[in-house]
Scaffold this motif. Sequence first.
Motif, mmCIF file in Angstrom:
data_model
loop_
_atom_site.group_PDB
_atom_site.id
_atom_site.type_symbol
_atom_site.label_atom_id
_atom_site.label_comp_id
_atom_site.label_asym_id
_atom_site.label_seq_id
_atom_site.Cartn_x
_atom_site.Cartn_y
_atom_site.Cartn_z
ATOM 1 N N SER A 81 2.539 0.011 11.572
ATOM 2 C CA SER A 81 0.472 0.439 11.683
ATOM 3 C C SER A 81 0.586 1.579 12.098
ATOM 4 N N ARG A 82 -0.116 2.203 11.803
ATOM 5 C CA ARG A 82 -0.687 3.900 11.841
ATOM 6 C C ARG A 82 -1.185 3.771 13.118
ATOM 7 N N PHE A 83 -1.883 2.563 13.646
ATOM 8 C CA PHE A 83 -2.697 2.160 15.071
ATOM 9 C C PHE A 83 -1.451 1.849 16.079
ATOM 10 N N ARG A 84 -1.099 2.369 18.140
ATOM 11 C CA ARG A 84 -0.600 1.995 18.348
ATOM 12 C C ARG A 84 0.187 0.739 18.448
ATOM 13 N N PRO A 85 1.500 0.117 17.854
ATOM 14 C CA PRO A 85 2.234 -1.181 18.231
ATOM 15 C C PRO A 85 1.983 -1.831 18.925
ATOM 16 N N ALA A 86 2.228 -3.447 18.847
ATOM 17 C CA ALA A 86 1.621 -4.045 20.213
ATOM 18 C C ALA A 86 3.379 -4.059 20.262
ATOM 19 N N GLY A 130 -2.139 -5.951 9.246
ATOM 20 C CA GLY A 130 -2.056 -6.463 9.836
ATOM 21 C C GLY A 130 -1.093 -7.945 10.338
ATOM 22 N N THR A 131 -0.568 -8.421 9.471
ATOM 23 C CA THR A 131 0.096 -9.898 9.341
ATOM 24 C C THR A 131 1.581 -9.453 9.440
ATOM 25 N N LEU A 132 2.028 -8.476 9.350
ATOM 26 C CA LEU A 132 3.562 -7.647 9.382
ATOM 27 C C LEU A 132 3.372 -6.983 10.401
ATOM 28 N N ASP A 133 4.107 -6.431 11.452
ATOM 29 C CA ASP A 133 3.835 -5.703 12.597
ATOM 30 C C ASP A 133 5.005 -4.203 11.962
ATOM 31 N N VAL A 134 6.512 -4.649 10.957
ATOM 32 C CA VAL A 134 7.016 -3.671 10.805
ATOM 33 C C VAL A 134 7.725 -4.035 9.529
ATOM 34 N N ASP A 153 9.058 -13.518 13.757
ATOM 35 C CA ASP A 153 9.506 -14.321 11.763
ATOM 36 C C ASP A 153 9.642 -13.189 11.091
ATOM 37 N N LEU A 154 10.100 -13.516 9.838
ATOM 38 C CA LEU A 154 10.508 -12.742 9.105
ATOM 39 C C LEU A 154 10.262 -13.146 7.396
ATOM 40 N N LYS A 155 9.560 -12.189 7.236
ATOM 41 C CA LYS A 155 9.332 -12.125 5.334
ATOM 42 C C LYS A 155 9.944 -11.318 4.307
ATOM 43 N N GLU A 156 10.715 -12.039 3.631
ATOM 44 C CA GLU A 156 11.314 -11.448 2.286
ATOM 45 C C GLU A 156 10.197 -11.595 1.006
ATOM 46 N N GLY A 157 9.736 -10.359 0.280
ATOM 47 C CA GLY A 157 9.274 -9.803 -0.346
ATOM 48 C C GLY A 157 9.645 -8.705 -1.325
ATOM 49 N N PRO A 158 8.187 -8.299 -2.486
ATOM 50 C CA PRO A 158 8.731 -6.581 -3.062
ATOM 51 C C PRO A 158 8.074 -5.938 -1.650
ATOM 52 N N SER A 159 8.105 -4.688 -2.235
ATOM 53 C CA SER A 159 8.032 -3.117 -1.501
ATOM 54 C C SER A 159 6.017 -3.602 -0.930
ATOM 55 N N LYS A 160 5.585 -3.565 -2.544
ATOM 56 C CA LYS A 160 4.130 -3.305 -2.647
ATOM 57 C C LYS A 160 3.307 -4.660 -1.408
ATOM 58 N N ASP A 161 4.504 -5.517 -1.246
ATOM 59 C CA ASP A 161 3.106 -7.050 -0.479
ATOM 60 C C ASP A 161 3.369 -6.763 0.875
ATOM 61 N N LEU A 162 4.512 -6.032 1.052
ATOM 62 C CA LEU A 162 4.918 -6.035 2.207
ATOM 63 C C LEU A 162 4.527 -5.385 3.576
ATOM 64 N N VAL A 163 4.234 -3.850 2.117
ATOM 65 C CA VAL A 163 3.046 -2.556 3.011
ATOM 66 C C VAL A 163 1.735 -3.222 3.040
ATOM 67 N N GLN A 164 1.004 -4.119 1.954
ATOM 68 C CA GLN A 164 -0.405 -4.021 2.360
ATOM 69 C C GLN A 164 -0.083 -5.373 3.384
ATOM 70 N N GLY A 165 1.033 -6.326 3.917
ATOM 71 C CA GLY A 165 1.133 -6.953 5.465
ATOM 72 C C GLY A 165 0.971 -5.778 6.617
ATOM 73 N N VAL A 166 1.786 -5.061 6.424
ATOM 74 C CA VAL A 166 1.074 -3.589 7.372
ATOM 75 C C VAL A 166 0.346 -3.271 7.583
ATOM 76 N N LEU A 224 6.717 -10.742 17.241
ATOM 77 C CA LEU A 224 7.224 -9.616 15.626
ATOM 78 C C LEU A 224 7.209 -10.411 14.365
ATOM 79 N N ALA A 225 5.902 -9.764 13.720
ATOM 80 C CA ALA A 225 6.339 -10.448 12.544
ATOM 81 C C ALA A 225 7.221 -9.296 11.459
ATOM 82 N N ILE A 226 7.845 -9.220 10.585
ATOM 83 C CA ILE A 226 8.951 -8.255 9.957
ATOM 84 C C ILE A 226 9.036 -8.877 8.789
ATOM 85 N N GLY A 227 8.263 -7.498 8.400
ATOM 86 C CA GLY A 227 9.193 -7.856 6.313
ATOM 87 C C GLY A 227 10.018 -6.887 5.858
#
Length: 297
Positions: free
Chosen positions: A271-276, A139-143, A123-136, A93-96
Amino acid sequence: MELQQMRYVVAVADLRNFTRAAKKCLVVQSALSHQIARLEKELGARLFDRTSRHVRLTAAGEAFLPAARQALDAAERARAEVAAAAGEVSGRLAIGAIPTLCAVDIPAALREFHLRHPKVRIDLKEGPSKDLVQGVQDGTLDVAFLGVLPSYRPKGVSDHELARGELAAVVAPTHPLAREAEVDLERLAAETFVDYPEGTAARAQSEEAFEASGLTRMVAFEVSGTDFIVRLVRSGLVVALLPAAFAAELAGVTVLPVRDAPARTERLVWSRFRPAPAAAAFLTGLGIDTEAAADRP
């Protein structure tokens, strides 16, 4: 080509060191090096340039790495889906999250999730909103938990509004404004500011409010870390605008309501696809109906 070889390549690429990569993968270095050499022979290209001091990806390695990560993620997802079919949630579970999140107590939520699903690696990652959206999106972030303008709706992801709030002025206790009960943007425009980098969602919340009021301000200190912003405010050199609920928990500063305060929305995206399975379980624990969200335009 084997998944284990891909794991070795990813480990070396992440750590830039064969010895540390072998330790992470729980193998001797000679075995790791041998498997990477076999893979390079099969591919007909070197993946790494090695010297006595540096390990760097070659152009071929740079091209290979994203696909290798995707293959490993797909394999892990497949194992997690099989386990979920048997009633067990596992996998990763990768969270931003932004650092000023107020709507959800992330440590408490993750602790509760871990107690319910101990086989999930978080896994937890802190960052700015724009980068977190890109991560989702990639696929590098789940939520991811965002702090954005109320008008902002991220593209290419599913999302849910968590809370709305306002920014507050944060000043040193010795600052002249600290004696005021409240302040407005016109008065604040005369001050020197510390803020997040230009182009970030956190910076946009303040910029849009000043522009809408026909005001300009001077941002002389531009930093990416919230802790650093607070330390600079405490020094008395600058003032800041931070989420009111977050600022209320800060020590060593004075927080002032702003009469025409910038607005802010906290959103959760996935993700707009079915979550893991792990992501689906986490979202369910937060009370999010992913199927209903998927039906919204």
